[in-house]
Design a protein around this motif. Structure first.
Motif, PDB file in Angstrom:
ATOM      1  N   ARG A 163       0.810  -1.217   0.000  1.00  0.00           N
ATOM      2  CA  ARG A 163       0.000   0.000   0.000  1.00  0.00           C
ATOM      3  C   ARG A 163       0.843   1.266   0.000  1.00  0.00           C
ATOM      4  NH1 ARG A 163      -4.931   1.401  -1.721  1.00  0.00           N
ATOM      5  NH2 ARG A 163      -6.322   2.206  -0.101  1.00  0.00           N
ATOM      6  N   ALA A 164       1.965   1.246   0.719  1.00  0.00           N
ATOM      7  CA  ALA A 164       2.750   2.461   0.912  1.00  0.00           C
ATOM      8  C   ALA A 164       3.272   3.064  -0.397  1.00  0.00           C
ATOM      9  CB  ALA A 164       3.899   2.191   1.873  1.00  0.00           C
ATOM     10  N   PRO A 165       3.830   2.283  -1.311  1.00  0.00           N
ATOM     11  CA  PRO A 165       4.303   2.910  -2.559  1.00  0.00           C
ATOM     12  C   PRO A 165       3.198   3.630  -3.309  1.00  0.00           C
ATOM     13  CG  PRO A 165       5.214   0.706  -2.324  1.00  0.00           C
ATOM     14  CD  PRO A 165       4.166   0.852  -1.258  1.00  0.00           C
ATOM     15  N   GLU A 166       2.013   3.053  -3.324  1.00  0.00           N
ATOM     16  CA  GLU A 166       0.880   3.691  -4.001  1.00  0.00           C
ATOM     17  C   GLU A 166       0.469   4.961  -3.274  1.00  0.00           C
ATOM     18  OE1 GLU A 166      -3.261   4.802  -4.291  1.00  0.00           O
ATOM     19  OE2 GLU A 166      -2.430   3.659  -2.592  1.00  0.00           O
ATOM     20  N   LEU A 167       0.534   4.943  -1.955  1.00  0.00           N
ATOM     21  CA  LEU A 167       0.171   6.114  -1.162  1.00  0.00           C
ATOM     22  C   LEU A 167       1.054   7.302  -1.504  1.00  0.00           C
ATOM     23  CD1 LEU A 167      -1.338   7.392   1.313  1.00  0.00           C
ATOM     24  CD2 LEU A 167       0.536   6.504   2.719  1.00  0.00           C
ATOM     25  N   MET A 168       2.329   7.055  -1.715  1.00  0.00           N
ATOM     26  CA  MET A 168       3.286   8.126  -1.977  1.00  0.00           C
ATOM     27  C   MET A 168       3.388   8.491  -3.454  1.00  0.00           C
ATOM     28  SD  MET A 168       4.163   8.735   1.066  1.00  0.00           S
ATOM     29  CE  MET A 168       5.381   9.970   0.674  1.00  0.00           C
ATOM     30  N   GLU A 169       2.592   7.871  -4.292  1.00  0.00           N
ATOM     31  CA  GLU A 169       2.664   8.115  -5.727  1.00  0.00           C
ATOM     32  C   GLU A 169       1.857   9.355  -6.082  1.00  0.00           C
ATOM     33  OE1 GLU A 169       4.398   7.940  -8.883  1.00  0.00           O
ATOM     34  OE2 GLU A 169       4.766   6.130  -7.711  1.00  0.00           O
ATOM     35  N   SER A 177       2.160  11.215  -8.464  1.00  0.00           N
ATOM     36  CA  SER A 177       1.919  11.365  -9.903  1.00  0.00           C
ATOM     37  C   SER A 177       0.482  11.019 -10.272  1.00  0.00           C
ATOM     38  CB  SER A 177       2.884  10.476 -10.695  1.00  0.00           C
ATOM     39  OG  SER A 177       2.693   9.107 -10.380  1.00  0.00           O
ATOM     40  N   GLN A 178      -0.224  10.354  -9.371  1.00  0.00           N
ATOM     41  CA  GLN A 178      -1.642  10.063  -9.593  1.00  0.00           C
ATOM     42  C   GLN A 178      -2.498  11.325  -9.474  1.00  0.00           C
ATOM     43  OE1 GLN A 178      -2.606   7.131  -6.660  1.00  0.00           O
ATOM     44  NE2 GLN A 178      -1.363   5.524  -7.577  1.00  0.00           N
ATOM     45  N   GLU A 179      -1.964  12.341  -8.829  1.00  0.00           N
ATOM     46  CA  GLU A 179      -2.706  13.580  -8.652  1.00  0.00           C
ATOM     47  C   GLU A 179      -2.612  14.445  -9.913  1.00  0.00           C
ATOM     48  OE1 GLU A 179      -4.509  14.227  -6.035  1.00  0.00           O
ATOM     49  OE2 GLU A 179      -3.836  12.559  -4.768  1.00  0.00           O
ATOM     50  N   LEU A 239      -2.764  23.489  -6.445  1.00  0.00           N
ATOM     51  CA  LEU A 239      -3.680  23.969  -5.411  1.00  0.00           C
ATOM     52  C   LEU A 239      -2.991  23.964  -4.046  1.00  0.00           C
ATOM     53  CD1 LEU A 239      -6.666  24.768  -4.656  1.00  0.00           C
ATOM     54  CD2 LEU A 239      -7.041  22.318  -4.224  1.00  0.00           C
ATOM     55  N   TYR A 240      -2.302  22.877  -3.729  1.00  0.00           N
ATOM     56  CA  TYR A 240      -1.594  22.751  -2.456  1.00  0.00           C
ATOM     57  C   TYR A 240      -0.240  23.470  -2.471  1.00  0.00           C
ATOM     58  CZ  TYR A 240      -4.757  19.096  -0.651  1.00  0.00           C
ATOM     59  OH  TYR A 240      -5.842  18.402  -0.197  1.00  0.00           O
ATOM     60  N   GLY A 241       0.318  23.642  -3.661  1.00  0.00           N
ATOM     61  CA  GLY A 241       1.701  24.091  -3.742  1.00  0.00           C
ATOM     62  C   GLY A 241       2.651  22.967  -3.402  1.00  0.00           C
ATOM     63  N   ALA A 242       2.250  21.732  -3.686  1.00  0.00           N
ATOM     64  CA  ALA A 242       3.027  20.553  -3.312  1.00  0.00           C
ATOM     65  C   ALA A 242       4.073  20.217  -4.372  1.00  0.00           C
ATOM     66  CB  ALA A 242       2.106  19.351  -3.103  1.00  0.00           C
ATOM     67  N   ASN A 243       5.191  19.698  -3.902  1.00  0.00           N
ATOM     68  CA  ASN A 243       6.262  19.227  -4.777  1.00  0.00           C
ATOM     69  C   ASN A 243       7.061  18.196  -3.991  1.00  0.00           C
ATOM     70  OD1 ASN A 243       8.458  18.748  -6.392  1.00  0.00           O
ATOM     71  ND2 ASN A 243       8.905  20.890  -6.800  1.00  0.00           N
TER      72      ASN A 243
END
Length: 479
Positions: free
Chosen positions: A280-286, A288-290, A297-301
């Motif tokens: 589950r963890a690798p998918e959680l941190m992916e 690129s799905q966003e 919107l978040y200013g995430a990188n």
């Protein structure tokens, strides 16, 4: 009196041997009975969803804890009177013998450093430093009248997170994991995310205390594997790992059946949770799905450590989507004993966009109604200035437990409401005074929990998150 003087320890044990034997036997029988009770109780999954005391509108919590104590006077509680009084001392009738960490009570007043304006249909007054939050102000509930029992960081942070100012008590997330279980099968029920530096309260803020340790918070990293070593090393495949875990589980089960130690069950659950998380963890941190729109919107990188808080807010939403019951997002850096203006400017730039994005993102995904967002620090900041040539400080604010501001969104809170009021200099609460334990009771109430009934028997007492004094949920905040 002469008889008492002759009672050495040897005399005591000789004369009371039968009584001590009874005490020892009672202790052994109690431990045996407790072990049997634990065996019975722990046959069930400790994370299985549990029923609530009454229907709650929230199913999960994302707590944005601003460690260091943001200045409410620069962000939410505008006091033009302070500008008029700047440079003058607070009247003695107001300070009434209060003590502070670094300043004298008669220190001069420091006026607000930023402009305020009313926003949204609700007309809430917000600082110019929070342009993002100003856009979603109709979706938030502002509480301006919180007070606490502590005026130093470590005990105050512990108090907000565990209900007590000393280490060793269960954290709020642990209480919820214990009381409600989890909707996530392959992730912990309580996850901790950190950014901005060290925390005065330390790991005790997400510890399980005397609750079964399986309920303690699990710190995740914002980059790479969320937990170090969650991935298998080269040459060790899933089949071999499964066979190893099955053998270890059998050995642990045999030992548990023999002694009934609940920590053995905790270890067994930890192994199984870690195995499930590997998929589950690798998918959680992916990320690129966003969509790019969501990232912006978040200013995430995820590749930029400077965007750690924004990344954590997006990760918190992804955890909430996957059924995690309690996500604690800590962000340090709000302790502005000097240059409160520059400090607030820097921290608002780092956090405001992502906080507002979390509200908007949950709303558009249909998750805001049953996800409660909480924002706040451990106490407020003084209306008086802190200045010390010896410490190199000027134009700062000291710790202020008498009044500070928090805000909430979703999870059954009344949107667009501003609740509570402080006096004209922001020193004391004068309307709808709220204690930290009342805030904790309100969070539990939103989840369908009566805070007086969520208890755990420890050392002969029924402990609860909200302490022994009488406290109540703030029903005026709830829709």
């Amino acid at each position: 009196m002469h008889w008492l003087q002759e009672q050495t320890r040897r005399h005591f044990f000789r004369n009371c041997g039968v009584g001590i034997g009874k005490i020892a036997l009672a202790s052994l029988l109690a431990e045996s009975g407790m072990a049997n009770e634990v065996v019975h109780a722990d046959n069930a999954n400790p994370f299985a969803p549990k029923s609530t005391h009454f229907p709650g509108k929230a199913k999960r919590v994302i707590y944005l804890f601003m460690a260091g104590a943001p200045s409410q006077l620069e962000l939410f509680d505008y006091k033009p009177k302070l500008a008029e009084m700047e440079g003058k001392p607070i009247p003695p009738s107001v300070i009434a013998g209060q003590r502070y960490a670094f300043i004298q009570p008669d220190a001069a007043v420091l006026g607000p450093r930023f402009k305020f304006a009313k926003h949204g249909q609700c007309g809430a007054e917000i600082s110019e430093m929070l342009p993002g939050l100003s856009k979603v102000v109709d979706d938030i509930t502002i509480l301006r009248s919180v007070h606490t029992d502590h005026f130093n960081h470590s005990p105050a942070q512990l108090f907000c997170n565990t209900g007590n100012g000393v280490p060793g008590r269960p954290s709020m997330g642990s209480w919820l994991s214990y009381g409600l279980g989890s909707e996530a099968h392959d992730l912990p029920s309580f996850v901790v995310l950190k950014s901005g530096g060290s925390l005065s309260g330390g790991a005790a803020m997400w510890n399980a205390g005397f609750l079964p340790s399986v309920h303690q918070g699990v710190p995740f990293r914002g980059q790479g594997d969320p937990i170090l070593h969650v991935s298998n090393p080269p040459g060790f495949d899933t089949k071999a790992q499964r066979e190893s875990l099955d053998l270890i589980r059998q050995l642990n089960q045999q030992r548990f059946d023999a002694v009934g130690d609940p920590e053995i069950r905790t270890r067994m659950e930890a192994y199984e949770m870690a195995f499930r998380m590997q998929s589950r963890a690798p998918e959680l941190m992916e990320f690129s799905q966003e969509t790019q729109e969501t990232m912006d919107l978040y200013g995430a990188n995820p590749s930029d450590p400077k965007q750690a808080f924004a990344n954590n807010c997006l990760l918190a939403r992804r955890l909430a989507e996957r059924g995690v019951r309690f996500v604690q997002v800590y962000h340090a850096g709000w302790d502005h004993h000097s240059n409160v203006e520059g400090g607030i400017r820097a921290q608002a730039k780092e956090t405001d966009q992502a906080c507002a994005a979390l509200v908007e993102d949950l709303r558009r995904r249909g998750m805001l109604d049953d996800t409660l967002i909480v924002w706040g620090g451990e106490f407020g900041r003084t209306p008086m200035v802190e200045s010390s040539a010896a410490l190199g400080r000027s134009q700062g604010r000291d710790h202020h437990p008498q009044a500070f501001t928090m805000w909430f969104s979703g999870g059954g809170m009344k949107p667009g409401l501003t609740y509570g009021k402080t006096d004209e200099v922001g020193f004391n609460v004068v309307e709808n005074k709220v204690h930290v334990h009342d805030v904790q009771a309100t969070i539990l109430h939103a989840l369908g929990i009566d805070h007086t009934k969520l208890t755990f028997r420890h050392r002969g007492l029924n402990f609860k998150l909200t302490g022994v004094e009488e406290h109540h949920p703030i029903l005026d905040l709830l829709s």
